[in-house]
Scaffold this active site. Structure first.
Site, PDB file in Angstrom:
ATOM      1  N   ARG A 140       0.837  -1.210   0.000  1.00 45.57           N
ATOM      2  CA  ARG A 140       0.000   0.000   0.000  1.00 45.57           C
ATOM      3  C   ARG A 140       0.871   1.259   0.000  1.00 45.57           C
ATOM      4  O   ARG A 140       0.387   2.373  -0.048  1.00 45.57           O
ATOM      5  CB  ARG A 140      -0.927   0.034   1.231  1.00 45.57           C
ATOM      6  N   LYS A 143      14.201  -7.181   3.856  1.00 44.99           N
ATOM      7  CA  LYS A 143      14.646  -6.263   4.922  1.00 44.99           C
ATOM      8  C   LYS A 143      16.020  -6.659   5.499  1.00 44.99           C
ATOM      9  O   LYS A 143      16.788  -5.802   5.913  1.00 44.99           O
ATOM     10  CB  LYS A 143      13.610  -6.198   6.050  1.00 44.99           C
ATOM     11  N   ASP A 149       9.651   0.919  11.350  1.00 48.01           N
ATOM     12  CA  ASP A 149       8.489   0.228  11.926  1.00 48.01           C
ATOM     13  C   ASP A 149       8.367   0.547  13.418  1.00 48.01           C
ATOM     14  O   ASP A 149       7.264   0.658  13.951  1.00 48.01           O
ATOM     15  CB  ASP A 149       8.610  -1.295  11.748  1.00 48.01           C
TER      16      ASP A 149
HETATM   17  P1  NDP Z   1       6.523 -13.481  11.003  1.00 47.00           P
HETATM   18  O1  NDP Z   1       6.168 -14.541  10.024  1.00 47.00           O
HETATM   19  O2  NDP Z   1       7.948 -13.093  11.192  1.00 47.00           O
HETATM   20  O3  NDP Z   1       5.950 -13.921  12.469  1.00 47.00           O
HETATM   21  C1  NDP Z   1       4.661 -14.461  12.598  1.00 47.00           C
HETATM   22  C2  NDP Z   1       4.318 -14.651  14.082  1.00 47.00           C
HETATM   23  O4  NDP Z   1       2.992 -15.170  14.154  1.00 47.00           O
HETATM   24  C3  NDP Z   1       5.231 -15.656  14.819  1.00 47.00           C
HETATM   25  O5  NDP Z   1       5.358 -15.261  16.154  1.00 47.00           O
HETATM   26  C4  NDP Z   1       4.417 -16.955  14.711  1.00 47.00           C
HETATM   27  O6  NDP Z   1       4.688 -17.884  15.734  1.00 47.00           O
HETATM   28  C5  NDP Z   1       3.014 -16.403  14.886  1.00 47.00           C
HETATM   29  N1  NDP Z   1       1.996 -17.317  14.348  1.00 47.00           N
HETATM   30  C6  NDP Z   1       1.726 -17.567  13.042  1.00 47.00           C
HETATM   31  N2  NDP Z   1       0.722 -18.469  12.937  1.00 47.00           N
HETATM   32  C7  NDP Z   1       0.370 -18.802  14.217  1.00 47.00           C
HETATM   33  C8  NDP Z   1      -0.596 -19.688  14.778  1.00 47.00           C
HETATM   34  N3  NDP Z   1      -1.400 -20.422  13.999  1.00 47.00           N
HETATM   35  N4  NDP Z   1      -0.699 -19.768  16.120  1.00 47.00           N
HETATM   36  C9  NDP Z   1       0.110 -19.011  16.921  1.00 47.00           C
HETATM   37  N5  NDP Z   1       1.056 -18.160  16.453  1.00 47.00           N
HETATM   38  C10 NDP Z   1       1.172 -18.061  15.117  1.00 47.00           C
HETATM   39  O7  NDP Z   1       5.630 -12.213  10.603  1.00 47.00           O
HETATM   40  P2  NDP Z   1       5.913 -10.665  10.906  1.00 47.00           P
HETATM   41  O8  NDP Z   1       6.389 -10.539  12.304  1.00 47.00           O
HETATM   42  O9  NDP Z   1       6.739 -10.094   9.827  1.00 47.00           O
HETATM   43  O10 NDP Z   1       4.453 -10.034  10.743  1.00 47.00           O
HETATM   44  C11 NDP Z   1       3.395 -10.372  11.624  1.00 47.00           C
HETATM   45  C12 NDP Z   1       2.147  -9.578  11.258  1.00 47.00           C
HETATM   46  O11 NDP Z   1       2.380  -8.197  11.464  1.00 47.00           O
HETATM   47  C13 NDP Z   1       1.716  -9.742   9.805  1.00 47.00           C
HETATM   48  O12 NDP Z   1       0.326  -9.964   9.809  1.00 47.00           O
HETATM   49  C14 NDP Z   1       2.036  -8.396   9.180  1.00 47.00           C
HETATM   50  O13 NDP Z   1       1.125  -8.048   8.169  1.00 47.00           O
HETATM   51  C15 NDP Z   1       1.892  -7.459  10.363  1.00 47.00           C
HETATM   52  N6  NDP Z   1       2.711  -6.249  10.221  1.00 47.00           N
HETATM   53  C16 NDP Z   1       2.109  -5.015  10.311  1.00 47.00           C
HETATM   54  C17 NDP Z   1       2.836  -3.859  10.192  1.00 47.00           C
HETATM   55  C18 NDP Z   1       2.158  -2.532  10.256  1.00 47.00           C
HETATM   56  O14 NDP Z   1       2.732  -1.554   9.766  1.00 47.00           O
HETATM   57  N7  NDP Z   1       0.985  -2.431  10.858  1.00 47.00           N
HETATM   58  C19 NDP Z   1       4.297  -3.895   9.990  1.00 47.00           C
HETATM   59  C20 NDP Z   1       4.854  -5.247   9.933  1.00 47.00           C
HETATM   60  C21 NDP Z   1       4.072  -6.360  10.039  1.00 47.00           C
HETATM   61  P3  NDP Z   1       5.883 -18.985  15.562  1.00 47.00           P
HETATM   62  O15 NDP Z   1       7.172 -18.234  15.793  1.00 47.00           O
HETATM   63  O16 NDP Z   1       5.602 -19.988  16.618  1.00 47.00           O
HETATM   64  O17 NDP Z   1       5.768 -19.516  14.165  1.00 47.00           O
END
Ligand code: NDP
Length: 279
Positions: free
Chosen positions: A18, A68, A104
């Site tokens: 976006r 990144k 961020d």
């Molecule tokens: P990552 O893939 O690095 O991390 C995902 C996280 O979600 C991990 O902690 C993972 O746990 C957890 N997770 C995923 N599926 C499950 C599940 N079924 N049950 C429990 N835990 C789960 O993603 P990011 O950190 O890069 O991004 C996370 C979110 O943040 C995304 O939705 C992204 O769009 C949003 N975001 C928003 C921003 C904004 O500007 N508002 C900026 C950056 C990101 P595990 O380690 O155990 O796999």
């Protein structure tokens, strides 16, 4: 005629970004004849893209998933947030050198400053999730003076990595501990991808959260995530994640185009409309 300033967002894929809508709005609003381009670069080509960016005529740009970390490695100098987080999402040139920042973290803080400024008085927080975005949130919380930040993650090892990286004010926990940890937290932040489009699962049981807490989700599609809906139904103060996206864009715009842009309700509405058009 003045040279047209060019910036970009680079990812793979990048069609979902976006950022062009945000920067396009600011360019128009400030009457700047610059451009902000969407560029898809495959991981095998990213180091070449970074090395040739300036020669290609770009003043700088944003890097998004999965670039990144490559941007972190490819810059000459980084700000404190990028160093701690291990990822760069914004780059610009200073005297021929490429500088990288992670916006961020300040974006997350600025969103809370806008919608729940009292968050800065909090000291205890629960951060749900331990992925890339959680790192930015941890940096912002520690920077704001939080002294007890509990990272709760499905995979505890990943939470522990963050606690080791960020020091003694951060602790690591598995999901089973969430209920107890939420009970006295001033701020609850969801950084897991749970709650994203079509995924109705809650990352935590909101009945464990105390009445004075602020609940925020960095997931912004949908805008009202299942966590925020449940927290609102319980009468808790909530802040959605769209403002983080809008605010993280502003420092880059200032570096490339020379004006610090504003995050306004008009911009927010425009980006919501843009997301709806592409959903
Ligand atoms: P990552 O893939 O690095 O991390 C995902 C996280 O979600 C991990 O902690 C993972 O746990 C957890 N997770 C995923 N599926 C499950 C599940 N079924 N049950 C429990 N835990 C789960 O993603 P990011 O950190 O890069 O991004 C996370 C979110 O943040 C995304 O939705 C992204 O769009 C949003 N975001 C928003 C921003 C904004 O500007 N508002 C900026 C950056 C990101 P595990 O380690 O155990 O796999």
């Amino acid at each position: 005629m003045a040279e047209r300033i060019r910036a970009f967002v680079c990812g793979h894929p990048v069609a979902h970004s976006r950022s062009p809508a945000i920067h396009g709005h600011w360019l128009q609003r400030h009457g700047i004849a610059g451009s902000y381009e969407r560029i898809d670069v495959v991981p095998e080509r990213i180091s070449v893209f970074i090395a040739e960016m300036a020669a290609q005529g770009f003043a700088g740009g944003n890097f998004t998933i999965p670039h990144k970390e490559a941007a972190f490695a490819g810059v000459d100098r980084r700000d404190a947030a990028a160093e701690m987080i291990g990822a760069v999402n914004t780059v610009w040139l200073e005297e021929g050198r490429l500088v990288g920042a992670n916006t961020d973290a300040p974006g997350f803080a600025a969103n809370l400053d806008d919608h729940a400024p009292e968050w800065r008085q909090g000291r205890k927080a629960v951060v749900l999730g331990a992925g890339g975005a959680a790192r930015a949130v941890l940096f912002a919380l520690l920077d704001a003076g939080f002294t007890d930040v509990r990272v709760v993650n499905r995979s505890v090892a990943r939470a522990r990595e963050l606690a080791d990286r960020f020091g003694p004010r951060v602790s690591a926990h598995g999901q089973a501990a969430a209920g107890e940890l939420l009970g006295d937290a001033d701020l609850v932040v969801n950084t897991t991808s749970l709650g994203m489009d079509g995924n109705g699962e809650l990352p935590a049981d909101v009945t464990s959260i105390h009445g004075g807490a602020i609940v925020t989700d960095i997931v912004y599609v949908p805008l009202v995530t299942p966590l925020l809906a449940a927290a609102t139904a319980r009468g808790l103060k909530t802040v959605d994640g769209l403002g983080m996206l809008l605010h993280q864009a502003a420092p880059g715009f200032r570096r490339w185009f020379g004006i610090m842009p504003e995050v306004t309700p008009e911009l927010r509405d425009l980006v919501i409309a843009d997301m709806e058009r592409h959903s």
